[in-house]
Design a protein around this motif. Sequence first.
Motif, mmCIF file in Angstrom:
data_model
loop_
_atom_site.group_PDB
_atom_site.id
_atom_site.type_symbol
_atom_site.label_atom_id
_atom_site.label_comp_id
_atom_site.label_asym_id
_atom_site.label_seq_id
_atom_site.Cartn_x
_atom_site.Cartn_y
_atom_site.Cartn_z
ATOM 1 N N PHE A 228 0.851 -1.196 0.000
ATOM 2 C CA PHE A 228 0.000 0.000 0.000
ATOM 3 C C PHE A 228 0.883 1.242 0.000
ATOM 4 O O PHE A 228 2.096 1.163 0.191
ATOM 5 C CB PHE A 228 -0.950 0.010 1.203
ATOM 6 C CG PHE A 228 -0.287 0.153 2.543
ATOM 7 C CD1 PHE A 228 -0.148 1.387 3.149
ATOM 8 C CD2 PHE A 228 0.176 -0.973 3.242
ATOM 9 C CE1 PHE A 228 0.443 1.518 4.402
ATOM 10 C CE2 PHE A 228 0.764 -0.858 4.491
ATOM 11 C CZ PHE A 228 0.897 0.389 5.067
ATOM 12 N N ASN A 229 0.252 2.379 -0.225
ATOM 13 C CA ASN A 229 0.918 3.672 -0.166
ATOM 14 C C ASN A 229 1.147 4.030 1.297
ATOM 15 O O ASN A 229 0.202 4.324 2.031
ATOM 16 C CB ASN A 229 0.038 4.719 -0.864
ATOM 17 C CG ASN A 229 0.469 6.150 -0.588
ATOM 18 O OD1 ASN A 229 1.531 6.409 -0.048
ATOM 19 N ND2 ASN A 229 -0.376 7.096 -0.974
ATOM 20 N N GLU A 230 2.385 4.030 1.719
ATOM 21 C CA GLU A 230 2.719 4.255 3.122
ATOM 22 C C GLU A 230 2.279 5.632 3.631
ATOM 23 O O GLU A 230 2.113 5.821 4.838
ATOM 24 C CB GLU A 230 4.235 4.114 3.348
ATOM 25 C CG GLU A 230 4.789 2.730 3.081
ATOM 26 C CD GLU A 230 5.229 2.493 1.643
ATOM 27 O OE1 GLU A 230 5.962 1.511 1.417
ATOM 28 O OE2 GLU A 230 4.835 3.292 0.749
ATOM 29 N N SER A 231 2.103 6.588 2.731
ATOM 30 C CA SER A 231 1.792 7.960 3.131
ATOM 31 C C SER A 231 0.300 8.276 3.130
ATOM 32 O O SER A 231 -0.082 9.402 3.438
ATOM 33 C CB SER A 231 2.509 8.949 2.202
ATOM 34 O OG SER A 231 3.904 8.753 2.247
ATOM 35 N N GLN A 232 -0.521 7.309 2.772
ATOM 36 C CA GLN A 232 -1.958 7.576 2.697
ATOM 37 C C GLN A 232 -2.559 7.721 4.087
ATOM 38 O O GLN A 232 -1.893 7.523 5.100
ATOM 39 C CB GLN A 232 -2.662 6.463 1.939
ATOM 40 C CG GLN A 232 -2.667 5.114 2.637
ATOM 41 C CD GLN A 232 -3.226 4.010 1.768
ATOM 42 O OE1 GLN A 232 -3.823 4.243 0.731
ATOM 43 N NE2 GLN A 232 -3.025 2.769 2.183
ATOM 44 N N SER A 233 -3.848 8.070 4.145
ATOM 45 C CA SER A 233 -4.504 8.263 5.431
ATOM 46 C C SER A 233 -4.372 7.027 6.297
ATOM 47 O O SER A 233 -4.327 5.899 5.798
ATOM 48 C CB SER A 233 -5.988 8.589 5.221
ATOM 49 O OG SER A 233 -6.753 7.413 5.035
ATOM 50 N N TYR A 234 -4.288 7.241 7.599
ATOM 51 C CA TYR A 234 -4.037 6.118 8.495
ATOM 52 C C TYR A 234 -5.159 5.086 8.472
ATOM 53 O O TYR A 234 -4.899 3.877 8.572
ATOM 54 C CB TYR A 234 -3.773 6.583 9.936
ATOM 55 C CG TYR A 234 -4.432 7.860 10.363
ATOM 56 C CD1 TYR A 234 -5.699 7.874 10.927
ATOM 57 C CD2 TYR A 234 -3.764 9.071 10.215
ATOM 58 C CE1 TYR A 234 -6.284 9.045 11.328
ATOM 59 C CE2 TYR A 234 -4.349 10.260 10.622
ATOM 60 C CZ TYR A 234 -5.614 10.253 11.174
ATOM 61 O OH TYR A 234 -6.196 11.429 11.563
#
Length: 556
Positions: A346-352
């Motif tokens: 997944f995108n590590e920087s996306q919403s928690y």
Amino acid sequence: MEWNEQFDVVVVGSGAGGIVAAITAANKGLKTLLIEKGTSWGGSSALSGGGLWIPNNHVSKKAGLQDSEEEALLYMDTVITHDGPGATRERKIAYVQNGHKMVQYLEDLGMKWVAGSLYPDYYPEQPGGKIGRSIEGAIFDAKKIGALERTLRAGEIDPPIPLYSGKVASLPKAFTNAKDFGTVIGMFATGFKHKLKGERAISIGAGLVAGLLKIALEQGVKLRLATPLKDLIFEDNQVVGVEIEHNEETSYIQAKAVILASGGFERNPELRKKYHNIGTDWTSASPDNTGDILLIAQKYGFDTDLLDDAWWGPATLDHNGARKFLVYERSMPHSIIVDQTGQRYFNESQSYTDAGHAILERQQETGKAIPSWLIMESRHRNKYIFGDMLPRMTPKEAIEKGYIKKAETIEELAKICGIELEGLQLTIARFNDFVDRGIDEEFGRGNSAYDNYYGDPNYKNPNLGKLEKPPYYAVKIFPGDLGTKGGIVTNEHGQALKNGQLVEGLYATGNCSASVMGRVYAGPGSTLGPTTVFGYISANHIHNYLAVPQAALVKK
């Protein structure tokens, strides 16, 4: 029934939503009691970042945001795709139409607000998305609430200085550029000014709760700690009172309406296992949230929704057992998150919340995502704050006790973490190639203004940096949460439902109710925003209900 006391309204739970509900009811002339199960005030709200996501509010507009109810509804309709009864369009409309009214209402009663002008919605590129809809309470002098100061809930790690969640993004990169360094220096200067005045300055969640408690006291709300709700009392499908416990004694309180504003079931092992298939070790919510309200709701057959969901997010347990909910740490360059096969997923920087969903889904698919691993290269540890660890200052104890794994090679790191080496090597090679191009072709990390908010502006892509310079570090990643988000279904007035019909006199808001946000986190403050707004809506509806002769009242 022999009643011990009588009130117009009893509010259960002293988080932000409960306090706002109590303030509103009392200000409308209703005799109001607020009870709190725990021995400290504030619930999970006091442990939070303190932000409220309130579209079209006047505080953000004064700070330069252009917004409207129509844009907010468009955004919510776009990103909230859950079609369950907790996230109906009627509830979204009620939220958007009443949120900005609540902000003004509380300000008129003395609440001081600050705009998070740089904080983006979590999907800002979607139709109606904005940057700057979040607000929070101003830094507050805890001495203003007198003896209640001693019973404010404190977190495992309190910030060393008063700060604003809308400026927290500057902390991890304070030593990388002049702008963020200046912002952090300004935070310390503000804290010093409050100390010179002899104030005990508090902020974020605790500051919000304290500011609201001050108003509640001024409005004459009766406050009682260590007073759990034991049961609801009904007559002909209408709530007429509550059974409570205090000092090991049972009391019966008559009430014309009850507002349930407690937490969820984060700390109940049986319920967590049943609905989430995990335990309670990784939650950041209040220890008092053991699902009491859900158990009462199920006892009486109230409608529920979203019990299988929570306000998820990647979390770690440090060497002292403290829970750390990771927000900015996983977003900075020179880091990736992989499962036990060594693959990013997944995108590590996306919403928690999205990241937490990704961990759980990956675990269901492969059985190898709990734990996952956040891998950092030397430049991550040399440049950025990690939790409460300053750059270049990784405590030996954290390594010796196994919280942080450290190795000079990827091969060694994979071995001590139990990660499949070949998968990890391939992942890093592919990721480093993305860094050269400045584009994460696999998961789009860094494509959103939300991603970039926590990134490093010195990089081509603020969220991407290579993993190639030792030493390497790794910490275990678990699916943590800020609270569960499923519970009693309510309508647009906050009224509880049973088989789609009203439970007269009963209202619910916060994490004991089904969230209007469905399965997403629309923006910073999407937990405190809805709980306060629907607490406000509920109290107003009760006032209007009691003010109108019953024969003339059209019940929805």
